[in-house]
Scaffold this motif. Structure first.
Motif, PDB file in Angstrom:
ATOM      1  N   MET A   1       0.886  -1.215  -0.006  1.00 59.21           N
ATOM      2  CA  MET A   1      -0.064   0.022  -0.175  1.00 59.21           C
ATOM      3  C   MET A   1       0.886   1.287   0.005  1.00 59.21           C
ATOM      4  N   ARG A   2       1.919   1.299   0.896  1.00 56.41           N
ATOM      5  CA  ARG A   2       2.854   2.496   0.729  1.00 56.41           C
ATOM      6  C   ARG A   2       3.383   2.696  -0.390  1.00 56.41           C
ATOM      7  N   GLU A   3       3.924   1.590  -1.401  1.00 55.85           N
ATOM      8  CA  GLU A   3       4.503   1.581  -2.558  1.00 55.85           C
ATOM      9  C   GLU A   3       3.519   2.237  -3.561  1.00 55.85           C
ATOM     10  N   ILE A   4       2.265   1.651  -3.497  1.00 52.64           N
ATOM     11  CA  ILE A   4       1.233   2.422  -4.450  1.00 52.64           C
ATOM     12  C   ILE A   4       1.130   3.761  -4.088  1.00 52.64           C
ATOM     13  N   ASN A   5       1.042   4.275  -2.819  1.00 57.54           N
ATOM     14  CA  ASN A   5       0.645   5.668  -2.532  1.00 57.54           C
ATOM     15  C   ASN A   5       1.757   6.615  -2.739  1.00 57.54           C
ATOM     16  N   THR A   6       3.227   5.842  -2.879  1.00 53.98           N
ATOM     17  CA  THR A   6       4.446   6.550  -3.241  1.00 53.98           C
ATOM     18  C   THR A   6       4.357   6.839  -4.648  1.00 53.98           C
ATOM     19  N   GLU A   7       4.014   5.824  -5.517  1.00 51.38           N
ATOM     20  CA  GLU A   7       3.894   5.914  -7.004  1.00 51.38           C
ATOM     21  C   GLU A   7       2.792   6.842  -7.323  1.00 51.38           C
ATOM     22  N   MET A   8       1.505   6.923  -6.747  1.00 53.26           N
ATOM     23  CA  MET A   8       0.778   7.941  -7.111  1.00 53.26           C
ATOM     24  C   MET A   8       1.207   9.321  -6.494  1.00 53.26           C
ATOM     25  N   HIS A   9       1.794   9.590  -5.385  1.00 54.79           N
ATOM     26  CA  HIS A   9       2.112  10.714  -5.232  1.00 54.79           C
ATOM     27  C   HIS A   9       3.176  11.342  -6.077  1.00 54.79           C
ATOM     28  N   ARG A  10       4.131  10.576  -6.503  1.00 57.30           N
ATOM     29  CA  ARG A  10       5.068  10.757  -7.546  1.00 57.30           C
ATOM     30  C   ARG A  10       4.368  11.383  -9.113  1.00 57.30           C
ATOM     31  N   GLU A  11       3.536  10.565  -9.213  1.00 59.86           N
ATOM     32  CA  GLU A  11       2.691  10.863 -10.312  1.00 59.86           C
ATOM     33  C   GLU A  11       2.103  12.312 -10.337  1.00 59.86           C
ATOM     34  N   MET A  12       1.488  12.550  -9.143  1.00 63.89           N
ATOM     35  CA  MET A  12       0.724  13.870  -9.029  1.00 63.89           C
ATOM     36  C   MET A  12       1.921  15.062  -9.075  1.00 63.89           C
ATOM     37  N   LEU A  13       3.030  14.742  -8.811  1.00 64.25           N
ATOM     38  CA  LEU A  13       3.972  15.811  -8.700  1.00 64.25           C
ATOM     39  C   LEU A  13       4.489  16.106 -10.088  1.00 64.25           C
ATOM     40  N   GLN A  14       4.145  15.330 -11.100  1.00 63.80           N
ATOM     41  CA  GLN A  14       4.524  15.522 -12.477  1.00 63.80           C
ATOM     42  C   GLN A  14       3.689  16.850 -12.967  1.00 63.80           C
ATOM     43  N   LYS A  15       4.437  17.400 -14.050  1.00 63.53           N
ATOM     44  CA  LYS A  15       3.919  18.514 -14.811  1.00 63.53           C
ATOM     45  C   LYS A  15       2.608  18.323 -15.397  1.00 63.53           C
ATOM     46  N   ASN A  16       2.460  17.220 -15.921  1.00 59.77           N
ATOM     47  CA  ASN A  16       1.151  16.676 -16.456  1.00 59.77           C
ATOM     48  C   ASN A  16       0.927  15.199 -16.069  1.00 59.77           C
ATOM     49  N   PRO A  17       0.340  15.163 -14.852  1.00 60.04           N
ATOM     50  CA  PRO A  17      -0.009  13.784 -14.217  1.00 60.04           C
ATOM     51  C   PRO A  17      -0.694  12.948 -15.232  1.00 60.04           C
ATOM     52  N   ASP A  18      -0.293  11.680 -15.290  1.00 52.62           N
ATOM     53  CA  ASP A  18      -0.967  10.662 -16.172  1.00 52.62           C
ATOM     54  C   ASP A  18      -2.210  10.169 -15.712  1.00 52.62           C
ATOM     55  N   MET A  19      -3.440  10.526 -15.856  1.00 54.45           N
ATOM     56  CA  MET A  19      -4.572   9.920 -15.447  1.00 54.45           C
ATOM     57  C   MET A  19      -5.100   8.673 -15.465  1.00 54.45           C
ATOM     58  N   LYS A  20      -4.496   8.033 -16.600  1.00 58.34           N
ATOM     59  CA  LYS A  20      -4.952   6.619 -16.871  1.00 58.34           C
ATOM     60  C   LYS A  20      -3.997   5.919 -15.680  1.00 58.34           C
ATOM     61  N   LYS A  21      -2.631   6.274 -15.564  1.00 59.36           N
ATOM     62  CA  LYS A  21      -1.819   5.492 -14.561  1.00 59.36           C
ATOM     63  C   LYS A  21      -2.297   5.845 -13.415  1.00 59.36           C
ATOM     64  N   LEU A  22      -2.905   7.069 -12.992  1.00 58.02           N
ATOM     65  CA  LEU A  22      -3.395   7.210 -11.492  1.00 58.02           C
ATOM     66  C   LEU A  22      -4.720   6.475 -11.150  1.00 58.02           C
ATOM     67  N   GLU A  23      -5.437   6.316 -12.390  1.00 62.85           N
ATOM     68  CA  GLU A  23      -6.659   5.360 -12.376  1.00 62.85           C
ATOM     69  C   GLU A  23      -6.252   3.951 -11.973  1.00 62.85           C
ATOM     70  N   MET A  24      -5.298   3.638 -12.901  1.00 65.43           N
ATOM     71  CA  MET A  24      -4.786   2.189 -12.620  1.00 65.43           C
ATOM     72  C   MET A  24      -4.389   1.884 -11.248  1.00 65.43           C
ATOM     73  N   LEU A  25      -3.479   2.640 -10.667  1.00 60.55           N
ATOM     74  CA  LEU A  25      -2.833   2.796  -9.301  1.00 60.55           C
ATOM     75  C   LEU A  25      -4.096   2.848  -8.500  1.00 60.55           C
ATOM     76  N   THR A  26      -5.093   3.650  -8.686  1.00 59.78           N
ATOM     77  CA  THR A  26      -6.330   3.586  -7.532  1.00 59.78           C
ATOM     78  C   THR A  26      -6.807   2.312  -7.703  1.00 59.78           C
ATOM     79  N   GLU A  27      -7.151   1.732  -8.793  1.00 59.98           N
ATOM     80  CA  GLU A  27      -7.685   0.454  -8.902  1.00 59.98           C
ATOM     81  C   GLU A  27      -6.967  -0.687  -7.968  1.00 59.98           C
ATOM     82  N   LYS A  28      -5.686  -0.879  -8.389  1.00 55.84           N
ATOM     83  CA  LYS A  28      -4.812  -1.437  -7.727  1.00 55.84           C
ATOM     84  C   LYS A  28      -4.927  -1.348  -6.150  1.00 55.84           C
ATOM     85  N   LYS A  29      -4.941  -0.136  -5.726  1.00 54.14           N
ATOM     86  CA  LYS A  29      -5.115   0.282  -4.352  1.00 54.14           C
ATOM     87  C   LYS A  29      -6.276  -0.431  -3.678  1.00 54.14           C
ATOM     88  N   ILE A  30      -7.448  -0.184  -4.373  1.00 54.55           N
ATOM     89  CA  ILE A  30      -8.934  -0.718  -3.990  1.00 54.55           C
ATOM     90  C   ILE A  30      -8.667  -2.166  -4.028  1.00 54.55           C
TER      91      ILE A  30
END
Length: 98
Positions: free
Chosen positions: A34-63
């Motif tokens: 769970m920490r690894e997923i949260n870290t990956e999501m946080h890193r993606e959110m820090l990007q200039k243009n976060p990849d929504m598909k990647k964030l959605e995939m990570l969210t599904e993985k987290k769920i």
């Protein structure tokens, strides 16, 4: 302050400890994932243009992982209750030991 209904045998105590340790290791692994997923999501959110598909995939993985964690906890609690019901503390509706 444990007030057991009946004393466990040494073999039962060892089995209980073994099962409890296994559950704790499994839970620790879930928390690490769970920490690894949260870290990956946080890193993606820090990007200039976060990849929504990647964030959605990570969210599904987290769920999915949260669901697995919950099911694992429920299986453990039901199993412990079934095996050691005569040895567990009894609580009243006010969470006080009887």
């Amino acid at each position: 302050r444990s007030q057991y209904k009946r004393q466990m045998t040494p073999a039962q105590e060892q089995e209980f400890r073994n099962q409890n340790n296994l559950y704790r290791r499994q839970s620790a692994e879930y928390r690490l994932q769970m920490r690894e997923i949260n870290t990956e999501m946080h890193r993606e959110m820090l990007q200039k243009n976060p990849d929504m598909k990647k964030l959605e995939m990570l969210t599904e993985k987290k769920i999915k992982l949260q669901s697995e964690m919950e099911k694992n906890m429920l299986r453990y609690r039901v199993e412990m209750n079934e095996k050691y019901q005569d040895h567990m503390m009894e609580y009243d509706e006010n969470d006080e030991i009887k």
